[in-house]
Scaffold this motif. Structure first.
Motif, PDB file in Angstrom:
ATOM      1  N   ALA A 108      -7.488  -0.567  -0.314  1.00 30.61           N
ATOM      2  CA  ALA A 108      -6.694   0.526  -0.881  1.00 30.61           C
ATOM      3  C   ALA A 108      -6.396   1.575   0.180  1.00 30.61           C
ATOM      4  CB  ALA A 108      -7.433   1.157  -2.061  1.00 30.61           C
ATOM      5  N   GLY A 109      -7.378   1.877   1.021  1.00 28.21           N
ATOM      6  CA  GLY A 109      -7.160   2.836   2.086  1.00 28.21           C
ATOM      7  C   GLY A 109      -6.139   2.343   3.089  1.00 28.21           C
ATOM      8  N   PHE A 110      -6.223   1.067   3.445  1.00 23.51           N
ATOM      9  CA  PHE A 110      -5.262   0.491   4.377  1.00 23.51           C
ATOM     10  C   PHE A 110      -3.857   0.538   3.791  1.00 23.51           C
ATOM     11  CE2 PHE A 110      -2.872  -3.199   5.987  1.00 23.51           C
ATOM     12  CZ  PHE A 110      -2.839  -2.874   7.335  1.00 23.51           C
ATOM     13  N   ALA A 111      -3.728   0.224   2.504  1.00 18.78           N
ATOM     14  CA  ALA A 111      -2.416   0.265   1.851  1.00 18.78           C
ATOM     15  C   ALA A 111      -1.847   1.677   1.878  1.00 18.78           C
ATOM     16  CB  ALA A 111      -2.527  -0.233   0.419  1.00 18.78           C
ATOM     17  N   ALA A 112      -2.712   2.685   1.730  1.00 16.25           N
ATOM     18  CA  ALA A 112      -2.239   4.072   1.762  1.00 16.25           C
ATOM     19  C   ALA A 112      -1.788   4.461   3.160  1.00 16.25           C
ATOM     20  CB  ALA A 112      -3.343   5.005   1.271  1.00 16.25           C
ATOM     21  N   VAL A 113      -2.540   4.075   4.175  1.00 13.72           N
ATOM     22  CA  VAL A 113      -2.171   4.392   5.557  1.00 13.72           C
ATOM     23  C   VAL A 113      -0.820   3.767   5.913  1.00 13.72           C
ATOM     24  CG1 VAL A 113      -2.782   3.967   7.982  1.00 13.72           C
ATOM     25  CG2 VAL A 113      -4.529   4.759   6.364  1.00 13.72           C
ATOM     26  N   THR A 114      -0.544   2.594   5.381  1.00 16.24           N
ATOM     27  CA  THR A 114       0.668   1.845   5.720  1.00 16.24           C
ATOM     28  C   THR A 114       1.681   1.858   4.577  1.00 16.24           C
ATOM     29  OG1 THR A 114      -0.356  -0.229   4.956  1.00 16.24           O
ATOM     30  CG2 THR A 114      -0.600   0.325   7.288  1.00 16.24           C
TER      31      THR A 114
ATOM     32  N   TYR B  76       4.429   3.171   3.922  1.00 20.37           N
ATOM     33  CA  TYR B  76       5.868   3.101   4.189  1.00 20.37           C
ATOM     34  C   TYR B  76       6.272   1.803   4.891  1.00 20.37           C
ATOM     35  CZ  TYR B  76       5.672   8.040   2.981  1.00 20.37           C
ATOM     36  OH  TYR B  76       5.474   9.228   2.315  1.00 20.37           O
ATOM     37  N   GLN B  77       5.340   0.913   5.080  1.00 20.26           N
ATOM     38  CA  GLN B  77       5.623  -0.358   5.738  1.00 20.26           C
ATOM     39  C   GLN B  77       5.564  -1.500   4.726  1.00 20.26           C
ATOM     40  OE1 GLN B  77       3.519  -0.823   9.585  1.00 20.26           O
ATOM     41  NE2 GLN B  77       2.736   1.259   9.277  1.00 20.26           N
ATOM     42  N   ASP B  78       6.181  -2.608   5.095  1.00 17.23           N
ATOM     43  CA  ASP B  78       6.188  -3.780   4.225  1.00 17.23           C
ATOM     44  C   ASP B  78       4.788  -4.393   4.174  1.00 17.23           C
ATOM     45  OD1 ASP B  78       7.443  -6.074   2.765  1.00 17.23           O
ATOM     46  OD2 ASP B  78       6.768  -7.141   4.554  1.00 17.23           O
ATOM     47  N   PRO B  79       4.195  -4.537   2.975  1.00 12.15           N
ATOM     48  CA  PRO B  79       2.829  -5.050   2.872  1.00 12.15           C
ATOM     49  C   PRO B  79       2.644  -6.434   3.492  1.00 12.15           C
ATOM     50  CG  PRO B  79       3.497  -4.045   0.803  1.00 12.15           C
ATOM     51  CD  PRO B  79       4.720  -4.117   1.658  1.00 12.15           C
ATOM     52  N   ALA B  80       3.615  -7.327   3.292  1.00 10.22           N
ATOM     53  CA  ALA B  80       3.491  -8.675   3.855  1.00 10.22           C
ATOM     54  C   ALA B  80       3.491  -8.631   5.380  1.00 10.22           C
ATOM     55  CB  ALA B  80       4.625  -9.561   3.346  1.00 10.22           C
ATOM     56  N   SER B  81       4.341  -7.771   5.945  1.00 11.25           N
ATOM     57  CA  SER B  81       4.382  -7.647   7.403  1.00 11.25           C
ATOM     58  C   SER B  81       3.059  -7.093   7.934  1.00 11.25           C
ATOM     59  CB  SER B  81       5.529  -6.730   7.825  1.00 11.25           C
ATOM     60  OG  SER B  81       6.775  -7.282   7.449  1.00 11.25           O
ATOM     61  N   CYS B  82       2.483  -6.142   7.200  1.00  8.39           N
ATOM     62  CA  CYS B  82       1.200  -5.570   7.616  1.00  8.39           C
ATOM     63  C   CYS B  82       0.105  -6.624   7.621  1.00  8.39           C
ATOM     64  CB  CYS B  82       0.811  -4.422   6.690  1.00  8.39           C
ATOM     65  SG  CYS B  82       1.844  -2.946   6.881  1.00  8.39           S
ATOM     66  N   GLN B  83       0.119  -7.490   6.629  1.00  4.49           N
ATOM     67  CA  GLN B  83      -0.899  -8.539   6.570  1.00  4.49           C
ATOM     68  C   GLN B  83      -0.714  -9.539   7.706  1.00  4.49           C
ATOM     69  OE1 GLN B  83      -3.642  -8.551   4.630  1.00  4.49           O
ATOM     70  NE2 GLN B  83      -2.891  -6.527   4.021  1.00  4.49           N
TER      71      GLN B  83
ATOM     72  N   PHE C 172      -3.411  -2.362  14.189  1.00  6.12           N
ATOM     73  CA  PHE C 172      -3.640  -1.079  13.529  1.00  6.12           C
ATOM     74  C   PHE C 172      -4.893  -0.348  14.018  1.00  6.12           C
ATOM     75  CE2 PHE C 172      -1.138  -3.523  10.391  1.00  6.12           C
ATOM     76  CZ  PHE C 172      -0.081  -2.640  10.227  1.00  6.12           C
ATOM     77  N   LEU C 173      -5.489  -0.806  15.103  1.00  2.00           N
ATOM     78  CA  LEU C 173      -6.730  -0.181  15.561  1.00  2.00           C
ATOM     79  C   LEU C 173      -6.531   1.285  15.944  1.00  2.00           C
ATOM     80  CD1 LEU C 173      -8.505  -2.971  17.635  1.00  2.00           C
ATOM     81  CD2 LEU C 173      -9.360  -1.842  15.567  1.00  2.00           C
ATOM     82  N   VAL C 174      -5.403   1.622  16.546  1.00  2.00           N
ATOM     83  CA  VAL C 174      -5.165   3.015  16.933  1.00  2.00           C
ATOM     84  C   VAL C 174      -5.062   3.888  15.684  1.00  2.00           C
ATOM     85  CG1 VAL C 174      -3.619   4.607  18.133  1.00  2.00           C
ATOM     86  CG2 VAL C 174      -4.075   2.338  19.098  1.00  2.00           C
ATOM     87  N   ASP C 175      -4.329   3.418  14.679  1.00  2.00           N
ATOM     88  CA  ASP C 175      -4.164   4.182  13.442  1.00  2.00           C
ATOM     89  C   ASP C 175      -5.492   4.392  12.722  1.00  2.00           C
ATOM     90  OD1 ASP C 175      -1.276   4.319  13.623  1.00  2.00           O
ATOM     91  OD2 ASP C 175      -1.250   2.214  13.047  1.00  2.00           O
ATOM     92  N   LEU C 176      -6.357   3.401  12.777  1.00  2.00           N
ATOM     93  CA  LEU C 176      -7.607   3.446  12.015  1.00  2.00           C
ATOM     94  C   LEU C 176      -8.808   3.803  12.883  1.00  2.00           C
ATOM     95  CD1 LEU C 176      -7.051   0.184   9.906  1.00  2.00           C
ATOM     96  CD2 LEU C 176      -6.459   2.533   9.283  1.00  2.00           C
TER      97      LEU C 176
END
Length: 264
Positions: A76-82, A84-91, A58-62
């Motif tokens: 909370a900010g990371f959750a907002a940026v992502t 529309y994505q699955d939280p477990a997959s993001c982690q 996620f470095l490009v996004d952030l």
């Protein structure tokens, strides 16, 4: 007393919500084209040099926050940026980035770039400078200067916010704003990053609109065109309008015209 003649500029006046509606697709077009040009130029090579997609994550996004010295993005900010994505997959993506030594994830979920992650972002800024100089050449110099000035005004107004503004509290815009702009940042990079951050302001407005209508991130993606979606889009425009209220009529028209004239 006579109000005097109505100028051509006044006839072109756009209310804030309408300006927000017209600006959004123009911003998307210009931003996406520049990012695609970056990927086509040397984006893959740059990623591979630092370990590939798993390392970059996620470095490009952030980038607009994590590139700043000491810059951080909270959970909370990371959750907002992502959103529309699955939280477990993001982690899991973050797990890989941590393993590659690109980001640090604190116990509370706050993220920051490591020295290696920061080096990647420095190189990414440099690549964006090269690409934007190529696609927005010298013939657009005046246009770029105007757009940088106007988008700067929009971001400043969005950060100030108002009661009911979608950026109040945790949000994607708050996670990536203000964009990191070290002294000497080329005008193309300034514009690219400011446009990217503005997209998150509208994303927060959209999320606030569909939440108010009883939707979730999953259900809004599946909502077909029709009266319900139109109502949400119109509410998004209303919620995203705040920053545009600070531009005078001529500036609103200039913003749209200059964005339309950029290639992409």
């Amino acid at each position: 007393m006579s109000a005097g003649p109505v100028s051509a500029t006044d006839q072109l006046w756009l209310p804030g919500h309408r300006c927000a509606a017209l600006t959004a697709p123009a911003v998307d077009r210009v931003y996406r084209a520049a990012m695609a040009a970056t990927a086509a130029a040397a984006g893959t090579e740059l990623r591979q040099r630092y370990g590939g997609p798993a390392a970059i994550g996620f470095l490009v996004d952030l980038r607009t926050r994590l590139a700043a010295p000491g810059g951080m993005v909270d959970a909370a900010g990371f959750a907002a940026v992502t959103r529309y994505q699955d939280p477990a997959s993001c982690q899991r993506v973050l797990d890989k980035q941590v393993a590659y030594g690109m980001v640090v994830r604190h116990p509370d979920g706050t993220l920051r770039a490591t020295e290696r992650g920061a080096a990647f972002l420095t190189d990414l800024y440099a690549l964006h400078a090269e690409v934007t100089a190529q696609i927005w050449g010298s013939e657009h110099t005046g246009r770029l200067a105007r757009l940088v000035e106007l988008t700067g005004r929009l971001l400043a107004a969005a950060r100030t916010g108002q009661a009911g503004d979608p950026t109040e509290g945790a949000g994607a815009f708050g996670a990536v704003a203000p964009p990191y702009e070290p002294e000497g940042t080329p005008v193309g990079v300034l514009l690219l990053n400011r446009l990217g951050v503005l997209r998150y302001h509208r994303a927060d407005a959209h999320a606030a609109a569909w939440t108010a209508a009883g939707h979730t991130a999953r259900s809004i993606v599946d909502l077909p065109p029709g009266p319900a979606r139109l109502a949400i889009e119109q509410e998004t425009d209303r919620r995203a309008a705040g920053p545009y209220q600070g531009l005078d009529p001529e500036q609103r028209v200039t913003l749209l015209a200059d964005l339309a004239a950029l290639p992409g």
